[in-house]
Design a protein around this motif. Structure first.
Motif, PDB file in Angstrom:
ATOM      1  N   ASP A 167      41.479 101.855  34.572  1.00  0.00           N
ATOM      2  CA  ASP A 167      40.538 101.891  35.868  1.00  0.00           C
ATOM      3  C   ASP A 167      39.166 101.043  35.444  1.00  0.00           C
ATOM      4  O   ASP A 167      38.805 100.072  35.897  1.00  0.00           O
ATOM      5  CB  ASP A 167      40.254 103.055  36.561  1.00  0.00           C
ATOM      6  CG  ASP A 167      39.504 102.849  37.756  1.00  0.00           C
ATOM      7  OD1 ASP A 167      39.714 101.969  38.677  1.00  0.00           O
ATOM      8  OD2 ASP A 167      38.441 103.399  37.876  1.00  0.00           O
ATOM      9  N   LEU A 168      38.572 101.625  34.391  1.00  0.00           N
ATOM     10  CA  LEU A 168      37.244 101.325  34.124  1.00  0.00           C
ATOM     11  C   LEU A 168      37.371  99.740  33.593  1.00  0.00           C
ATOM     12  O   LEU A 168      36.772  98.755  33.786  1.00  0.00           O
ATOM     13  CB  LEU A 168      36.621 102.041  33.147  1.00  0.00           C
ATOM     14  CG  LEU A 168      35.055 101.821  32.464  1.00  0.00           C
ATOM     15  CD1 LEU A 168      34.181 101.582  33.619  1.00  0.00           C
ATOM     16  CD2 LEU A 168      34.859 102.699  31.553  1.00  0.00           C
ATOM     17  N   LEU A 169      38.418  99.438  32.969  1.00  0.00           N
ATOM     18  CA  LEU A 169      38.531  97.843  32.164  1.00  0.00           C
ATOM     19  C   LEU A 169      38.776  97.119  33.298  1.00  0.00           C
ATOM     20  O   LEU A 169      38.120  96.179  33.771  1.00  0.00           O
ATOM     21  CB  LEU A 169      39.775  97.863  31.402  1.00  0.00           C
ATOM     22  CG  LEU A 169      39.896  96.604  30.515  1.00  0.00           C
ATOM     23  CD1 LEU A 169      38.676  96.204  29.778  1.00  0.00           C
ATOM     24  CD2 LEU A 169      41.291  96.823  29.754  1.00  0.00           C
ATOM     25  N   ARG A 170      39.636  97.585  34.503  1.00  0.00           N
ATOM     26  CA  ARG A 170      39.874  96.760  35.614  1.00  0.00           C
ATOM     27  C   ARG A 170      38.459  96.461  36.353  1.00  0.00           C
ATOM     28  O   ARG A 170      38.109  95.296  36.724  1.00  0.00           O
ATOM     29  CB  ARG A 170      40.847  97.121  36.321  1.00  0.00           C
ATOM     30  CG  ARG A 170      42.304  96.902  35.971  1.00  0.00           C
ATOM     31  CD  ARG A 170      43.316  97.446  36.824  1.00  0.00           C
ATOM     32  NE  ARG A 170      43.463  98.891  37.394  1.00  0.00           N
ATOM     33  CZ  ARG A 170      44.003  99.615  36.654  1.00  0.00           C
ATOM     34  NH1 ARG A 170      44.939  99.381  35.793  1.00  0.00           N
ATOM     35  NH2 ARG A 170      43.917 101.020  36.952  1.00  0.00           N
ATOM     36  N   GLN A 171      37.598  97.447  36.568  1.00  0.00           N
ATOM     37  CA  GLN A 171      36.534  97.085  37.408  1.00  0.00           C
ATOM     38  C   GLN A 171      35.576  96.453  36.334  1.00  0.00           C
ATOM     39  O   GLN A 171      34.909  95.493  37.142  1.00  0.00           O
ATOM     40  CB  GLN A 171      35.670  98.847  37.486  1.00  0.00           C
ATOM     41  CG  GLN A 171      36.217  99.766  38.189  1.00  0.00           C
ATOM     42  CD  GLN A 171      35.309 100.869  38.146  1.00  0.00           C
ATOM     43  OE1 GLN A 171      34.138 100.782  38.460  1.00  0.00           O
ATOM     44  NE2 GLN A 171      35.916 101.952  37.829  1.00  0.00           N
TER      45      GLN A 171
ATOM     46  N   LYS B   8      36.612  95.003  24.633  1.00  0.00           N
ATOM     47  CA  LYS B   8      37.199  95.306  23.194  1.00  0.00           C
ATOM     48  C   LYS B   8      37.320  96.570  22.946  1.00  0.00           C
ATOM     49  O   LYS B   8      38.174  97.229  22.356  1.00  0.00           O
ATOM     50  CB  LYS B   8      36.551  94.270  22.287  1.00  0.00           C
ATOM     51  CG  LYS B   8      37.466  94.597  20.697  1.00  0.00           C
ATOM     52  CD  LYS B   8      36.855  93.897  19.756  1.00  0.00           C
ATOM     53  CE  LYS B   8      37.516  93.928  18.484  1.00  0.00           C
ATOM     54  NZ  LYS B   8      38.411  95.253  18.058  1.00  0.00           N
ATOM     55  N   SER B   9      35.924  97.271  22.981  1.00  0.00           N
ATOM     56  CA  SER B   9      35.890  98.908  22.644  1.00  0.00           C
ATOM     57  C   SER B   9      36.890  99.716  23.605  1.00  0.00           C
ATOM     58  O   SER B   9      37.782 100.480  23.107  1.00  0.00           O
ATOM     59  CB  SER B   9      34.588  99.207  22.924  1.00  0.00           C
ATOM     60  OG  SER B   9      33.731  98.732  22.004  1.00  0.00           O
TER      61      SER B   9
ATOM     62  N   LEU C 260      34.991 110.129  29.662  1.00  0.00           N
ATOM     63  CA  LEU C 260      34.801 108.559  29.023  1.00  0.00           C
ATOM     64  C   LEU C 260      33.650 108.676  28.284  1.00  0.00           C
ATOM     65  O   LEU C 260      32.546 109.007  28.658  1.00  0.00           O
ATOM     66  CB  LEU C 260      34.929 107.534  30.031  1.00  0.00           C
ATOM     67  CG  LEU C 260      36.342 107.289  30.712  1.00  0.00           C
ATOM     68  CD1 LEU C 260      36.246 106.056  31.797  1.00  0.00           C
ATOM     69  CD2 LEU C 260      37.662 107.257  29.999  1.00  0.00           C
ATOM     70  N   ASP C 261      33.888 108.129  27.264  1.00  0.00           N
ATOM     71  CA  ASP C 261      32.368 107.653  26.395  1.00  0.00           C
ATOM     72  C   ASP C 261      31.615 106.536  27.031  1.00  0.00           C
ATOM     73  O   ASP C 261      32.232 105.865  27.707  1.00  0.00           O
ATOM     74  CB  ASP C 261      32.864 107.361  24.892  1.00  0.00           C
ATOM     75  CG  ASP C 261      33.355 108.662  24.147  1.00  0.00           C
ATOM     76  OD1 ASP C 261      34.202 108.278  23.288  1.00  0.00           O
ATOM     77  OD2 ASP C 261      33.231 109.745  24.424  1.00  0.00           O
ATOM     78  N   ALA C 262      30.464 106.312  26.416  1.00  0.00           N
ATOM     79  CA  ALA C 262      29.836 105.330  27.086  1.00  0.00           C
ATOM     80  C   ALA C 262      30.012 103.836  26.412  1.00  0.00           C
ATOM     81  O   ALA C 262      29.736 103.803  25.370  1.00  0.00           O
ATOM     82  CB  ALA C 262      28.533 105.450  27.102  1.00  0.00           C
ATOM     83  N   MET C 263      31.293 103.200  26.614  1.00  0.00           N
ATOM     84  CA  MET C 263      31.925 102.147  25.779  1.00  0.00           C
ATOM     85  C   MET C 263      30.979 100.556  26.490  1.00  0.00           C
ATOM     86  O   MET C 263      30.757 100.867  27.717  1.00  0.00           O
ATOM     87  CB  MET C 263      33.229 101.887  26.030  1.00  0.00           C
ATOM     88  CG  MET C 263      34.178 103.057  25.923  1.00  0.00           C
ATOM     89  SD  MET C 263      34.330 102.720  24.152  1.00  0.00           S
ATOM     90  CE  MET C 263      35.446 104.292  23.894  1.00  0.00           C
ATOM     91  N   THR C 264      30.792  99.886  25.553  1.00  0.00           N
ATOM     92  CA  THR C 264      29.822  98.795  25.914  1.00  0.00           C
ATOM     93  C   THR C 264      30.501  97.527  26.191  1.00  0.00           C
ATOM     94  O   THR C 264      30.054  96.717  26.774  1.00  0.00           O
ATOM     95  CB  THR C 264      28.799  98.442  25.043  1.00  0.00           C
ATOM     96  OG1 THR C 264      29.395  98.251  23.653  1.00  0.00           O
ATOM     97  CG2 THR C 264      27.877  99.807  24.837  1.00  0.00           C
TER      98      THR C 264
END
Length: 83
Positions: A52-56, A9-10, A2-6
């Motif tokens: 998973d990252l979005l849920r976190q 929305k990204s 995964l990229d470093a999304m901030t």
């Protein structure tokens, strides 16, 4: 990886891009070569990681924690969750 999304929305934008690619590959499923099947499998894993990252992030925000502290989990960890 995964990229470093901030922000959420990204993450969602990237999830939608991956879903579109997945749909195209699934539409041609019977005609997929080995490379196409591998790409489809990779997309599925990557989508699981992004969801998973979005849920976190959302859970951290809901409970007053910093969503930017959410961390990418390995494919093995994410794929071993019970559905």
């Amino acid at each position: 990886m995964l990229d470093a999304m901030t922000d959420d929305k990204s993450l969602l934008d990237h999830i939608h891009e991956l879903v579109e690619e997945e749909k195209k590959l699934r539409a041609a499923h019977h005609g997929l070569d080995s490379e196409g099947r591998q790409r489809l499998e990779h997309l599925e894993q990557e989508l699981d990681q992004y969801w998973d990252l979005l849920r976190q992030r959302r859970a951290r925000e809901e409970f007053g924690a910093n969503p930017d502290e959410a961390a990418e989990r390995s494919v093995n960890e994410v794929e071993s969750y019970l559905q």
